[in-house]
Write a protein that holds these residues in place. Structure first.
Motif, short mmCIF file in Angstrom:
data_model
loop_
_atom_site.label_atom_id
_atom_site.label_comp_id
_atom_site.label_asym_id
_atom_site.label_seq_id
_atom_site.Cartn_x
_atom_site.Cartn_y
_atom_site.Cartn_z
N SER A 73 38.69 15.33 29.33
CA SER A 73 38.72 13.94 28.84
C SER A 73 37.29 13.43 28.70
N GLY A 108 46.26 25.01 42.92
CA GLY A 108 46.17 23.57 43.13
C GLY A 108 45.44 22.89 41.98
N LEU A 109 45.05 21.66 42.28
CA LEU A 109 44.40 20.83 41.27
C LEU A 109 42.96 20.56 41.70
N THR A 125 38.88 19.03 40.05
CA THR A 125 38.19 18.41 38.92
C THR A 125 36.71 18.79 38.95
N ARG A 181 35.02 15.07 31.62
CA ARG A 181 35.67 15.34 32.91
C ARG A 181 36.64 16.49 32.70
N GLN A 241 42.68 9.28 36.95
CA GLN A 241 43.34 9.33 38.27
C GLN A 241 44.86 9.42 38.10
N VAL A 258 44.03 22.59 36.33
CA VAL A 258 45.38 22.71 36.90
C VAL A 258 45.60 24.20 37.12
N GLY A 259 45.42 24.60 38.35
CA GLY A 259 45.47 26.03 38.65
C GLY A 259 46.73 26.43 39.39
N GLN A 284 42.20 20.65 31.32
CA GLN A 284 42.36 19.38 30.61
C GLN A 284 41.01 18.67 30.60
N ARG A 310 39.70 18.75 34.25
CA ARG A 310 40.76 18.89 35.27
C ARG A 310 41.27 20.33 35.21
N VAL A 338 49.80 15.11 37.40
CA VAL A 338 49.80 16.57 37.56
C VAL A 338 50.23 16.94 38.97
N ASP A 380 45.63 12.85 37.20
CA ASP A 380 45.62 13.71 38.38
C ASP A 380 46.90 13.53 39.18
N GLY A 425 35.58 13.39 41.19
CA GLY A 425 36.61 13.19 40.18
C GLY A 425 36.81 11.73 39.81
N ARG A 480 53.46 18.97 39.91
CA ARG A 480 53.42 20.18 40.75
C ARG A 480 54.35 20.04 41.95
#
Lengths: 201, 245
Positions: free
Chosen positions: B105, B75-76, B78, B67, A120, B71-72, B103, B69, A126, A123, B159, A130
């Motif tokens: 994990s 946006g983000l 999961t 998991r 979390q 990161v585009g 990413q 992630r 990130v 996230d 997520g 951003r």
């Protein structure tokens, strides 16, 4: 009273042929009686000896079995004591195992929680990055817009000054300068539009 | 003279027989008591719950899940995935689509470096290659599951934390999203957004499918194992993931 007298011994008549000599028969009855009376004695003696032997053997057996039983009882008591100690130890180990399992479950649950918290946070990092990039882009764009608009305004003011005294300048130069000012202001407007687009995202 | 001898002989005979028979009836002397009476072969100890043992207390079902992630550019997001070998992950195409950075994990929070990703054109599947070794990977089942078979889904719904859910296969249907060729599996194992790419496992912990969607009535849709194997066997089925724009 008349006295009893034995009859005279038998004698062969004179002149008679004497019978052949025959040995006198053995007194059979007394001998059989002695042998008959010895047999039970022998049997009883044998039985007695056997009984004594058996009794001795049974006594020895009993003593040995008693000793053996006592030893086995000692062994059994030692083993029972060991079983009790091992049971107590097993109970302790089981209790520790239960506690260790609980601790392991807690630890794995905590690891899962920490992994989730880290994810979390990742996230959020990130997302924050951003957002920071966005703010940077907006700020840079705003700076560009402000600079361009300032240059536009300054050029337009300069153009107004030239136009107020247009006799002093070559009309072609004024035309070219007015075009440059318009291009500068158009560039400022485009930068402003980009900023507005960025702000609408 | 005969009778006494007979009696004597009979008596002797009876006595001898009695002695011999008596010796047979009499108890023998005990053997020496051994010093150590413990059995030479101890009881065999069999560990119960051995299937749950692992180096760190997590079972294999949890250790294989990852998991992802994304990161585009837009946006983000999961999603979930699972290992199929030491350096390869399976997930959904829509989990990795439009990504600038992927990413990954693990169950214990370790970050895994991604080296490449490719997506399938005929199914909602993607293959992700990693630089770091993955903790563990499951076996694939022998065949697709039948209706009524139990199913376990392990992934990261919403997520969030690693979650294991149970259910059973309800049946087959055509893909309502038109993302996959052929039929897909329907199960009642609960999934949420973010569960996409989760492994669906049978009772033995073998992969039977990949979660890729959820229906409006709360059921989960799986890409069946047969489709996964078919695409993995085809080298041309996957193409490199295009960069986001």
């Amino acid at each position: 009273m008349s006295q009893a007298s034995q009859p005279p011994a038998w004698q062969p008549p004179p002149g008679a042929i004497p019978p052949p000599a025959v040995p006198a028969p053995a007194p059979a009855r007394p001998r059989a009686r002695r042998r008959g009376s010895r047999a039970p004695v022998v049997v009883l003696t044998l039985l007695l000896a056997a009984a004594v032997g058996v009794g001795a053997y049974l006594w020895l057996t009993t003593v040995r079995w008693q000793e053996d039983s006592a030893l086995w009882e000692d062994r059994a008591r030692e083993q029972a004591a060991e079983v009790v100690a091992l049971r107590a130890e097993l109970d302790g180990v089981n209790a520790e195992l239960v506690a260790a399992r609980e601790q392991l479950a807690t630890a794995t649950g905590r690891i899962t929680e920490l992994a989730d918290e880290k994810a979390q946070l990742g996230d959020e990092t990130v997302a924050a990055q951003r957002y920071l990039d966005y703010q940077t882009r907006v700020t840079e764009a705003a700076g560009v817009v402000a600079t361009a608009l300032g240059q536009c305004t300054e050029a337009q003011s300069q153009l107004i000054g030239y136009l107020e005294n247009r006799e002093a300048y070559d009309p072609a130069d004024l035309e070219r300068f007015a075009g440059d000012v318009q291009a500068l202001c158009d560039q400022a407007n485009r930068a402003n539009e980009q900023l507005q687009q960025e702000l609408r995202r | 003279m005969r009778a006494p001898r007979g009696v004597l002989l009979a008596s002797s005979l009876v006595t001898s027989v009695a002695l011999v028979a008596g010796c047979g009836v009499l108890p023998g002397l005990p053997d020496a008591v051994p010093e150590d009476i413990a059995p030479t072969a101890g009881p065999s100890l069999v560990a119960h719950g051995r299937e749950n043992l692992s180096p760190d207390g997590f079972d294999a079902v949890q250790r294989m899940a990852v998991r992802i992630r994304n990161v585009g550019c837009a946006g983000l997001s999961t999603g979930s995935g699972f290992a199929i070998d030491e350096h390869t992950l399976i997930t959904n195409r829509h989990v990795v689509a439009d990504s600038e950075v992927l990413q990954v994990s693990t169950y214990d929070g370790r970050d895994i470096e991604v080296t490449a990703a490719s997506t399938a054109g005929l199914a909602d599947l993607a293959v992700v290659r990693t630089d770091d070794p993955l903790p563990t990977y499951p076996q694939l089942a022998d065949a697709d599951p039948a209706t009524g078979d139990p199913v376990t889904v392990v992934g990261y719904p919403e997520g969030g934390a690693l979650t294991v859910t149970q259910g059973e296969v309800i049946g087959r249907t055509t893909d309502p999203l038109n993302e996959n060729l052929g039929e897909v599996l329907v199960t009642d194992a609960p999934v949420e957004p973010g569960s996409s790419g989760s492994a669906a496992l049978d009772e033995a912990g073998r992969v039977i499918g990949v979660v890729y969607a959820k229906t409006s009535d709360g059921r989960s849709l799986l890409i069946p194992l047969s489709t996964v194997e078919q695409l993995l066997a085809d080298a041309d089925a996957f193409a490199a993931l295009p960069p986001c724009s």
